[in-house]
Design a protein around this motif. Structure first.
Motif, PDB file in Angstrom:
ATOM      1  N   SER A  43      31.391  33.077  25.685  1.00 21.59           N
ATOM      2  CA  SER A  43      30.579  32.020  25.070  1.00 21.59           C
ATOM      3  C   SER A  43      29.435  32.688  24.318  1.00 21.59           C
ATOM      4  O   SER A  43      28.870  33.682  24.812  1.00 21.59           O
ATOM      5  CB  SER A  43      30.024  31.079  26.149  1.00 21.59           C
ATOM      6  N   PRO A  44      29.070  32.199  23.112  1.00 18.04           N
ATOM      7  CA  PRO A  44      29.654  31.083  22.366  1.00 18.04           C
ATOM      8  C   PRO A  44      31.042  31.418  21.837  1.00 18.04           C
ATOM      9  O   PRO A  44      31.562  32.503  22.062  1.00 18.04           O
ATOM     10  CB  PRO A  44      28.644  30.859  21.244  1.00 18.04           C
ATOM     11  N   ARG A  45      31.608  30.481  21.073  1.00 17.06           N
ATOM     12  CA  ARG A  45      32.999  30.605  20.673  1.00 17.06           C
ATOM     13  C   ARG A  45      33.222  31.567  19.519  1.00 17.06           C
ATOM     14  O   ARG A  45      34.351  31.930  19.220  1.00 17.06           O
ATOM     15  CB  ARG A  45      33.564  29.242  20.297  1.00 17.06           C
ATOM     16  N   ASN A  46      32.145  31.984  18.833  1.00 17.17           N
ATOM     17  CA  ASN A  46      32.281  32.922  17.722  1.00 17.17           C
ATOM     18  C   ASN A  46      32.675  34.293  18.253  1.00 17.17           C
ATOM     19  O   ASN A  46      31.926  34.930  19.003  1.00 17.17           O
ATOM     20  CB  ASN A  46      30.968  33.014  16.934  1.00 17.17           C
ATOM     21  N   ILE A  47      33.860  34.767  17.858  1.00 18.28           N
ATOM     22  CA  ILE A  47      34.365  36.038  18.353  1.00 18.28           C
ATOM     23  C   ILE A  47      35.334  36.613  17.334  1.00 18.28           C
ATOM     24  O   ILE A  47      35.928  35.870  16.531  1.00 18.28           O
ATOM     25  CB  ILE A  47      35.065  35.869  19.721  1.00 18.28           C
ATOM     26  N   SER A  48      35.474  37.930  17.333  1.00 17.75           N
ATOM     27  CA  SER A  48      36.407  38.627  16.453  1.00 17.75           C
ATOM     28  C   SER A  48      37.337  39.477  17.316  1.00 17.75           C
ATOM     29  O   SER A  48      36.873  40.357  18.051  1.00 17.75           O
ATOM     30  CB  SER A  48      35.642  39.510  15.459  1.00 17.75           C
ATOM     31  N   VAL A  49      38.638  39.203  17.227  1.00 15.91           N
ATOM     32  CA  VAL A  49      39.647  39.950  17.982  1.00 15.91           C
ATOM     33  C   VAL A  49      40.699  40.422  16.988  1.00 15.91           C
ATOM     34  O   VAL A  49      41.391  39.602  16.374  1.00 15.91           O
ATOM     35  CB  VAL A  49      40.300  39.086  19.080  1.00 15.91           C
ATOM     36  N   THR A  50      40.816  41.743  16.793  1.00 19.58           N
ATOM     37  CA  THR A  50      41.745  42.309  15.817  1.00 19.58           C
ATOM     38  C   THR A  50      42.397  43.564  16.394  1.00 19.58           C
ATOM     39  O   THR A  50      41.854  44.224  17.288  1.00 19.58           O
ATOM     40  CB  THR A  50      41.029  42.680  14.509  1.00 19.58           C
ATOM     41  N   TRP A  51      43.568  43.872  15.872  1.00 17.93           N
ATOM     42  CA  TRP A  51      44.279  45.102  16.206  1.00 17.93           C
ATOM     43  C   TRP A  51      44.015  46.143  15.120  1.00 17.93           C
ATOM     44  O   TRP A  51      43.955  45.805  13.920  1.00 17.93           O
ATOM     45  CB  TRP A  51      45.778  44.844  16.326  1.00 17.93           C
ATOM     46  N   ARG A  52      43.882  47.391  15.551  1.00 16.56           N
ATOM     47  CA  ARG A  52      43.696  48.504  14.619  1.00 16.56           C
ATOM     48  C   ARG A  52      44.720  49.589  14.917  1.00 16.56           C
ATOM     49  O   ARG A  52      45.050  49.845  16.074  1.00 16.56           O
ATOM     50  CB  ARG A  52      42.285  49.083  14.714  1.00 16.56           C
ATOM     51  N   GLN A  53      45.164  50.242  13.840  1.00 13.83           N
ATOM     52  CA  GLN A  53      46.076  51.376  13.949  1.00 13.83           C
ATOM     53  C   GLN A  53      45.373  52.610  13.416  1.00 13.83           C
ATOM     54  O   GLN A  53      45.032  52.676  12.233  1.00 13.83           O
ATOM     55  CB  GLN A  53      47.364  51.130  13.158  1.00 13.83           C
ATOM     56  N   ARG A  65      23.949  30.089  26.244  1.00 10.35           N
ATOM     57  CA  ARG A  65      23.934  31.406  26.861  1.00 10.35           C
ATOM     58  C   ARG A  65      25.077  32.249  26.300  1.00 10.35           C
ATOM     59  O   ARG A  65      26.116  31.735  25.906  1.00 10.35           O
ATOM     60  CB  ARG A  65      24.048  31.297  28.382  1.00 10.35           C
ATOM     61  N   ALA A  66      24.889  33.560  26.259  1.00 13.81           N
ATOM     62  CA  ALA A  66      25.907  34.484  25.760  1.00 13.81           C
ATOM     63  C   ALA A  66      26.650  35.099  26.945  1.00 13.81           C
ATOM     64  O   ALA A  66      26.044  35.716  27.819  1.00 13.81           O
ATOM     65  CB  ALA A  66      25.268  35.572  24.909  1.00 13.81           C
ATOM     66  N   VAL A  67      27.950  34.896  26.972  1.00 10.37           N
ATOM     67  CA  VAL A  67      28.793  35.447  28.028  1.00 10.37           C
ATOM     68  C   VAL A  67      29.820  36.367  27.381  1.00 10.37           C
ATOM     69  O   VAL A  67      30.599  35.921  26.528  1.00 10.37           O
ATOM     70  CB  VAL A  67      29.499  34.330  28.820  1.00 10.37           C
ATOM     71  N   PRO A  68      29.833  37.646  27.737  1.00 10.36           N
ATOM     72  CA  PRO A  68      30.809  38.556  27.127  1.00 10.36           C
ATOM     73  C   PRO A  68      32.219  38.239  27.573  1.00 10.36           C
ATOM     74  O   PRO A  68      32.427  37.721  28.675  1.00 10.36           O
ATOM     75  CB  PRO A  68      30.360  39.936  27.628  1.00 10.36           C
ATOM     76  N   PRO A  69      33.204  38.535  26.735  1.00 12.79           N
ATOM     77  CA  PRO A  69      34.578  38.190  27.087  1.00 12.79           C
ATOM     78  C   PRO A  69      35.201  39.199  28.045  1.00 12.79           C
ATOM     79  O   PRO A  69      34.835  40.378  28.063  1.00 12.79           O
ATOM     80  CB  PRO A  69      35.300  38.218  25.735  1.00 12.79           C
ATOM     81  N   ALA A  70      36.138  38.718  28.834  1.00 10.73           N
ATOM     82  CA  ALA A  70      37.020  39.596  29.601  1.00 10.73           C
ATOM     83  C   ALA A  70      38.264  39.823  28.749  1.00 10.73           C
ATOM     84  O   ALA A  70      38.827  38.877  28.201  1.00 10.73           O
ATOM     85  CB  ALA A  70      37.382  38.956  30.937  1.00 10.73           C
ATOM     86  N   VAL A  80      37.291  44.013  19.949  1.00 17.00           N
ATOM     87  CA  VAL A  80      36.695  42.701  20.204  1.00 17.00           C
ATOM     88  C   VAL A  80      35.222  42.780  19.865  1.00 17.00           C
ATOM     89  O   VAL A  80      34.502  43.663  20.352  1.00 17.00           O
ATOM     90  CB  VAL A  80      36.885  42.274  21.674  1.00 17.00           C
ATOM     91  N   GLY A  81      34.773  41.841  19.013  1.00 20.84           N
ATOM     92  CA  GLY A  81      33.372  41.797  18.623  1.00 20.84           C
ATOM     93  C   GLY A  81      32.771  40.431  18.876  1.00 20.84           C
ATOM     94  O   GLY A  81      33.367  39.405  18.542  1.00 20.84           O
ATOM     95  N   GLN A  82      31.556  40.424  19.486  1.00 23.40           N
ATOM     96  CA  GLN A  82      30.855  39.171  19.786  1.00 23.40           C
ATOM     97  C   GLN A  82      29.368  39.436  19.837  1.00 23.40           C
ATOM     98  O   GLN A  82      28.905  40.317  20.574  1.00 23.40           O
ATOM     99  CB  GLN A  82      31.321  38.571  21.110  1.00 23.40           C
ATOM    100  N   SER A  83      28.615  38.650  19.052  1.00 19.88           N
ATOM    101  CA  SER A  83      27.142  38.732  19.040  1.00 19.88           C
ATOM    102  C   SER A  83      26.657  40.157  18.789  1.00 19.88           C
ATOM    103  O   SER A  83      25.708  40.634  19.426  1.00 19.88           O
ATOM    104  CB  SER A  83      26.563  38.205  20.354  1.00 19.88           C
ATOM    105  N   GLY A  84      27.302  40.853  17.865  1.00 21.66           N
ATOM    106  CA  GLY A  84      26.885  42.215  17.524  1.00 21.66           C
ATOM    107  C   GLY A  84      27.415  43.282  18.446  1.00 21.66           C
ATOM    108  O   GLY A  84      27.240  44.477  18.160  1.00 21.66           O
TER     109      GLY A  84
END
Length: 278
Positions: free
Chosen positions: A137-147, A109-114, A190-194
């Motif tokens: 969930s799932p564990r594939n995620i992208s977390v980055t800082w932007r300026q 199942r896909a659970v969006p992050p808090a 934050v990016g997850q599942s598109g």
């Protein structure tokens, strides 16, 4: 009952023995199920059931002779084979398949992050910005800082590993250090599942994070102060109680001395002195 049958085949009486029964099921990579059924006598493998041959295998142990006798009795009535198919292959393997199916559905199942962005004070006029993502969930995620909508390089960011929360979800974090006063120019993406979300830094005063040693020393200091205050209060209270007791014990003799000036005061003093000697 099985343990009693084994003991009946032994000559020794009055000893302590144990029998352990192990039933299990394994799901193979081809989705086939293999049942397990073992008996261990006094910590040693005693008998193992082979579902392909419908026979019991006797293991080498100190009770191998008794295992042979038990094997003959079990294979004679055929009850153990029926019990294996019903309770091991049927019940246990069926429960394992249902559990595995429900667990895989839970994991897929896909659970969006808090997401939570924190600001903490650093040294030299710098501040730390940390972007926390958890419960996804799932564990594939992208977390980055932007300026200013431009992604920062990997060298400018400190990233944490994607770790399990223990309930089927995951957590991670990414931190950067920037000059104080430029917080509003940075944003966590934050990016997850598109799906992508942007999280700005909340304006406000930076929170000073204390280390574990500082917190521990503060707690110890509070405890020492509290204990000291309690000891001082106890000593003062005890002194007041002793002063009241002394004044009460001396008051009757003082009254006797004031009522009779012809020797009563002297007698009262001698009585008190005598009491102290005893």
């Amino acid at each position: 009952m099985t343990l009693a049958d084994i003991l009946a085949l032994q000559d020794q009486k009055g000893d302590s023995h144990s029998l352990q029964e192990i039933r299990g099921c394994e799901i193979q990579e081809d989705n086939s199920a293999r049942g397990l059924w073992h008996f261990c006598y006094d910590g040693e493998l005693f008998l193992s059931y082979n579902p392909k041959t419908n026979e019991w295998t006797v293991a080498k142990s100190s009770a191998q002779t008794q295992a042979m006798e038990i094997k003959k009795s079990w294979e004679a009535d055929g009850f153990q084979s029926q019990d294996y198919r019903a309770r091991v292959q049927g019940e246990l393997c069926g429960r394992l398949r249902r559990y595995r199916k429900s667990w895989m559905g839970f994991m897929d199942r896909a659970v969006p992050p808090a997401v939570n962005v924190t600001l903490s004070q650093a040294s030299g006029g710098m501040v730390n910005l940390t972007c926390w993502a958890f419960g996804f969930s799932p564990r594939n995620i992208s977390v980055t800082w932007r300026q200013a909508e431009e992604p920062l390089s990997q060298d400018a960011q400190q990233s944490g590993a994607v770790l399990p929360d223990g309930n089927g979800t995951y957590q991670t974090w990414v931190a950067i250090r920037i000059p104080q006063g430029e917080e509003q120019r940075f944003m966590c993406h934050v990016g997850q599942s598109g799906n992508r979300t942007a999280h700005p830094v909340l304006s406000g005063k930076a929170v000073v994070q204390q280390s574990g040693w500082a917190i521990s020393l503060a707690v110890v200091g509070i405890i020492i102060i509290a204990v000291t205050v309690c000891v001082v209060c106890y000593i003062r209270r005890r002194q007041n109680q002793l002063q009241r007791a002394q004044s009460v014990s001396l008051q009757p003799q003082h009254q006797m001395a004031s009522t009779d000036l012809n020797g009563t005061e002297q007698l009262g003093f001698q009585s008190l002195l005598s009491a102290r000697v005893h």
